[in-house]
Every structure is written in C-alpha cells, then in structure tokens.
Design an enzyme around this catalytic site. Structure first.
Site, PDB file in Angstrom:
ATOM      1  N   ARG A   1     -38.065 -29.475 -67.765  1.00 15.81           N
ATOM      2  CA  ARG A   1     -37.560 -30.785 -67.372  1.00 15.81           C
ATOM      3  C   ARG A   1     -38.686 -31.811 -67.170  1.00 15.81           C
ATOM      4  O   ARG A   1     -38.409 -33.005 -67.017  1.00 15.81           O
ATOM      5  CB  ARG A   1     -36.703 -30.659 -66.100  1.00 15.81           C
ATOM      6  CG  ARG A   1     -35.487 -29.738 -66.329  1.00 15.81           C
ATOM      7  CD  ARG A   1     -34.389 -29.988 -65.347  1.00 15.81           C
ATOM      8  NE  ARG A   1     -34.040 -31.397 -65.319  1.00 15.81           N
ATOM      9  CZ  ARG A   1     -33.320 -31.978 -64.371  1.00 15.81           C
ATOM     10  NH1 ARG A   1     -32.862 -31.257 -63.382  1.00 15.81           N
ATOM     11  NH2 ARG A   1     -33.042 -33.262 -64.418  1.00 15.81           N
TER      12      ARG A   1
ATOM     13  N   HIS B   1     -30.411 -26.945 -54.961  1.00 13.71           N
ATOM     14  CA  HIS B   1     -30.998 -28.142 -54.363  1.00 13.71           C
ATOM     15  C   HIS B   1     -30.348 -28.425 -53.005  1.00 13.71           C
ATOM     16  O   HIS B   1     -29.167 -28.120 -52.799  1.00 13.71           O
ATOM     17  CB  HIS B   1     -30.737 -29.380 -55.253  1.00 13.71           C
ATOM     18  CG  HIS B   1     -31.486 -29.396 -56.541  1.00 13.71           C
ATOM     19  ND1 HIS B   1     -30.867 -29.529 -57.766  1.00 13.71           N
ATOM     20  CD2 HIS B   1     -32.812 -29.297 -56.796  1.00 13.71           C
ATOM     21  CE1 HIS B   1     -31.786 -29.528 -58.720  1.00 13.71           C
ATOM     22  NE2 HIS B   1     -32.982 -29.388 -58.166  1.00 13.71           N
TER      23      HIS B   1
ATOM     24  N   ARG C   1     -37.492 -25.156 -56.718  1.00 17.74           N
ATOM     25  CA  ARG C   1     -37.955 -26.298 -57.530  1.00 17.74           C
ATOM     26  C   ARG C   1     -38.963 -27.192 -56.798  1.00 17.74           C
ATOM     27  O   ARG C   1     -39.760 -27.873 -57.435  1.00 17.74           O
ATOM     28  CB  ARG C   1     -36.752 -27.160 -57.938  1.00 17.74           C
ATOM     29  CG  ARG C   1     -35.693 -26.440 -58.773  1.00 17.74           C
ATOM     30  CD  ARG C   1     -36.164 -26.207 -60.185  1.00 17.74           C
ATOM     31  NE  ARG C   1     -35.169 -25.517 -60.988  1.00 17.74           N
ATOM     32  CZ  ARG C   1     -34.191 -26.111 -61.670  1.00 17.74           C
ATOM     33  NH1 ARG C   1     -34.092 -27.419 -61.647  1.00 17.74           N
ATOM     34  NH2 ARG C   1     -33.345 -25.405 -62.378  1.00 17.74           N
TER      35      ARG C   1
ATOM     36  N   GLU D   1     -31.450 -37.912 -61.288  1.00 15.16           N
ATOM     37  CA  GLU D   1     -31.830 -37.902 -59.865  1.00 15.16           C
ATOM     38  C   GLU D   1     -33.086 -37.089 -59.606  1.00 15.16           C
ATOM     39  O   GLU D   1     -33.880 -37.407 -58.710  1.00 15.16           O
ATOM     40  CB  GLU D   1     -30.689 -37.317 -59.030  1.00 15.16           C
ATOM     41  CG  GLU D   1     -31.080 -37.055 -57.586  1.00 15.16           C
ATOM     42  CD  GLU D   1     -29.965 -36.409 -56.789  1.00 15.16           C
ATOM     43  OE1 GLU D   1     -29.487 -37.055 -55.856  1.00 15.16           O
ATOM     44  OE2 GLU D   1     -29.566 -35.284 -57.105  1.00 15.16           O
ATOM     45  N   ASP D   2     -33.254 -36.015 -60.386  1.00 11.44           N
ATOM     46  CA  ASP D   2     -34.367 -35.104 -60.108  1.00 11.44           C
ATOM     47  C   ASP D   2     -35.726 -35.682 -60.484  1.00 11.44           C
ATOM     48  O   ASP D   2     -36.761 -35.123 -60.113  1.00 11.44           O
ATOM     49  CB  ASP D   2     -34.130 -33.770 -60.845  1.00 11.44           C
ATOM     50  CG  ASP D   2     -32.919 -33.055 -60.289  1.00 11.44           C
ATOM     51  OD1 ASP D   2     -32.757 -33.052 -59.053  1.00 11.44           O
ATOM     52  OD2 ASP D   2     -32.128 -32.520 -61.075  1.00 11.44           O
TER      53      ASP D   2
ATOM     54  N   ASP E   1     -31.382 -31.342 -70.193  1.00  8.84           N
ATOM     55  CA  ASP E   1     -30.937 -31.688 -68.832  1.00  8.84           C
ATOM     56  C   ASP E   1     -31.152 -33.158 -68.479  1.00  8.84           C
ATOM     57  O   ASP E   1     -31.032 -33.523 -67.300  1.00  8.84           O
ATOM     58  CB  ASP E   1     -31.700 -30.822 -67.813  1.00  8.84           C
ATOM     59  CG  ASP E   1     -31.196 -29.395 -67.767  1.00  8.84           C
ATOM     60  OD1 ASP E   1     -30.074 -29.188 -67.279  1.00  8.84           O
ATOM     61  OD2 ASP E   1     -31.912 -28.483 -68.235  1.00  8.84           O
TER      62      ASP E   1
ATOM     63  N   CYS F   1     -26.697 -36.198 -58.862  1.00  6.33           N
ATOM     64  CA  CYS F   1     -27.770 -35.952 -59.839  1.00  6.33           C
ATOM     65  C   CYS F   1     -27.642 -36.786 -61.111  1.00  6.33           C
ATOM     66  O   CYS F   1     -28.584 -36.857 -61.889  1.00  6.33           O
ATOM     67  CB  CYS F   1     -27.857 -34.469 -60.175  1.00  6.33           C
ATOM     68  SG  CYS F   1     -26.340 -33.778 -60.756  1.00  6.33           S
TER      69      CYS F   1
HETATM   70  C1  CIR Z   1     -31.106 -27.913 -63.607  1.00  2.00           C
HETATM   71  O1  CIR Z   1     -30.986 -26.708 -63.417  1.00  2.00           O
HETATM   72  O2  CIR Z   1     -32.151 -28.510 -63.359  1.00  2.00           O
HETATM   73  C2  CIR Z   1     -29.924 -28.682 -64.179  1.00  2.00           C
HETATM   74  N1  CIR Z   1     -29.209 -27.870 -65.082  1.00  2.00           N
HETATM   75  C3  CIR Z   1     -29.036 -29.167 -63.065  1.00  2.00           C
HETATM   76  C4  CIR Z   1     -29.709 -30.147 -62.174  1.00  2.00           C
HETATM   77  C5  CIR Z   1     -28.800 -30.716 -61.154  1.00  2.00           C
HETATM   78  N2  CIR Z   1     -29.520 -31.635 -60.334  1.00  2.00           N
HETATM   79  C6  CIR Z   1     -29.182 -31.952 -59.104  1.00  2.00           C
HETATM   80  O3  CIR Z   1     -28.199 -31.444 -58.573  1.00  2.00           O
HETATM   81  N3  CIR Z   1     -29.936 -32.819 -58.477  1.00  2.00           N
END
Ligand code: CIR
Length: 255
Positions: free
Chosen positions: A87, A163, A132, A67-68, A62, A250
């Site tokens: 992650r 999110h 999360r 962004e996360d 991922d 993201c």
């Molecule tokens: C996840 O589930 O963490 C990733 N497959 C997708 C994250 C998307 N992030 C976001 O929209 N900020």
C-alpha cells in the site's frame, strides 16, 4: 460556515486483489463495489461535503481506502507510510491531491502508520498500536501534531483488530461509537459512548459530519442507537467493500 471537503479515490479493476484477512466465500464484484462507492460519495454530498474523486491506480488494489494514507488536522496533512508494503505506493497521488489545500509532511521509514488507526476527538488523537502502526509511526504523529496542541493517546489493539476505527469511531465533539466487548470504555473516559452490539461490530465504523452520520445499512440496532442520540442517518451498502476488510471512514479523507 467551514466547508468540509472529502478526498476519495476510484476503485481499480484490480480491487479483487485487495488485501483481506480471509478470502471471501464469494469473490468481490468490482461493479457492485463501485456502485457502493458511488452511493457513499452521494451520502457525503447529502451531508454537505464537497467531494473530490481522484483516479484509481491499477497497481494499487487497495487505493480506494484513502484514509490510511494521511492524517489531516488544522491544514496540515501527515502523509503516512502504510504498514502493508503493497500500500505504500498509494501515497504520492494523495500528497499531490492535498498539496493545494494543506501543508504536507511525510512520514519517514522505518515508521509505519495507517490512518485507520487514528481517531481524532477534539484535540486528542487516539492511536491504535497495531500490526500496521508502529511505535515509531505513533512517535512521528506526536512530533507532528503535539506542537499544534494535540495530545496523542496510544491504545494497544488486540491481534484480531485490523485498525482502531474498526471498533470505535468519533461522532462529534464528545461522542464515540464503540463496539461492545472490543476495547474498555475506560480508555475513553469523559466521552459519551454509544454502544454497538457485539454482533454488529462492523457498524462501529461510521462517518460523522456535524449531526449527520453515514452508517452501514445492514445493521439496524446500531442505526437505532445513533438515531436515538439525535443524529440524522445516511445508511449505505457495504457488502463488497467489507470483503476487502474495508469500512466507511476508510473511503475518504475529510479536511
Ligand atoms: C487493507 O487491508 O489495508 C485494506 N484491504 C483495508 C483497509 C481498510 N482501512 C481502514 O479501515 N482504515
């Protein structure tokens, strides 16, 4: 004029194993996903953004969703502790890449927070309390940014929303894009709201840089609404990235 910079990260060949709430009917095509990412980066450049791309990590399927991994404001980057354990190894490379431009603060266990849950509008951080992002993560965000004059407004998310920014995103100083039938508009009192029709909810996630907006190209009514509000559109394809629950904000960290 302040230069906007974006940190992005390449898509690894392991992207087929990215987290997804539902397994896509068609498997992810990594070459197509990489093409979408290229178009996205080109759109950022067209918006006047200086784009950096760092190498992918095969061990982190991922990792394109940078962004996360951080929340950045006023030259300070809070490196998060993402809510999905798979992650968490994504963050050291992000901290290293940001270290030349930002003061770095790291979130400690057991707090968790995904940057996708954080929407900044002016001096306010709206933060999704989600599967999360924990109470402790929100508290750490507040401890980090309140002394710099930011207000933190928590919003409890419905269980089916991954999110906060899956259903609402900022379009500038006083405007947001909000999906119909998602969160109450009353939560965002005082802001101008551009509505996204329910069957185009995915398009509520857009990247705004000044008067430019990068938007998912498959959603014409949302594009019409954004254009009618006076923004310049940059539509980009999102078919593959969507299979991994990814959207547009993201894929970059703006600073
Ligand atoms: C996840 O589930 O963490 C990733 N497959 C997708 C994250 C998307 N992030 C976001 O929209 N900020």
């Amino acid at each position: 004029m302040t230069v906007v910079r974006a940190l992005t990260r390449h898509i690894p060949s392991t992207f087929t194993q990215a987290l997804a709430r539902t397994t896509p009917a068609q498997p992810i095509d990594v070459a197509d996903a990489r093409y979408e990412h290229l178009v996205y980066r080109q759109a950022l450049v067209a918006c006047g953004v200086e784009v950096t791309v760092i190498v992918a990590d095969l061990a982190c399927p991922d990792c394109v969703f940078v962004e996360d991994t951080a929340v950045i404001a006023d030259g300070l980057a809070l490196i998060t502790r993402p809510g999905a354990p798979s992650r968490q190894p994504e963050t050291p490379a992000i901290a290293e890449a940001l270290a030349t431009a930002c003061e770095i603060v790291r979130m400690d266990a057991p707090a968790t927070l995904d940057g996708g849950d954080v929407m900044r509008v002016g001096r306010v951080f709206y933060v999704g309390r989600s599967a999360r992002t924990s109470e402790a993560g929100i508290a750490m965000l507040e401890r980090t940014f309140a002394p710099r004059g930011y207000q933190v407004v928590p919003i409890v998310l419905p269980a089916d929303v991954l999110h906060l920014k899956c259903v609402v995103s900022p379009l500038g100083g006083d405007t947001i894009l909000l999906a119909d039938a998602s969160l109450s508009p009353a939560l965002f009192g005082g802001l101008r709201i551009i509505r996204v029709p329910r069957d185009e909810t995915y398009a509520a996630n857009a990247v705004a840089i000044g008067e430019h907006v990068i938007v998912a190209q498959e959603f014409p009514r949302t594009q019409d609404a954004i254009a009618a509000a006076g923004f310049t559109l940059h539509p980009v394809p999102t078919i593959e990235v969507r299979k991994a629950d990814g959207s547009l904000t993201c894929q970059s960290l703006l600073y």
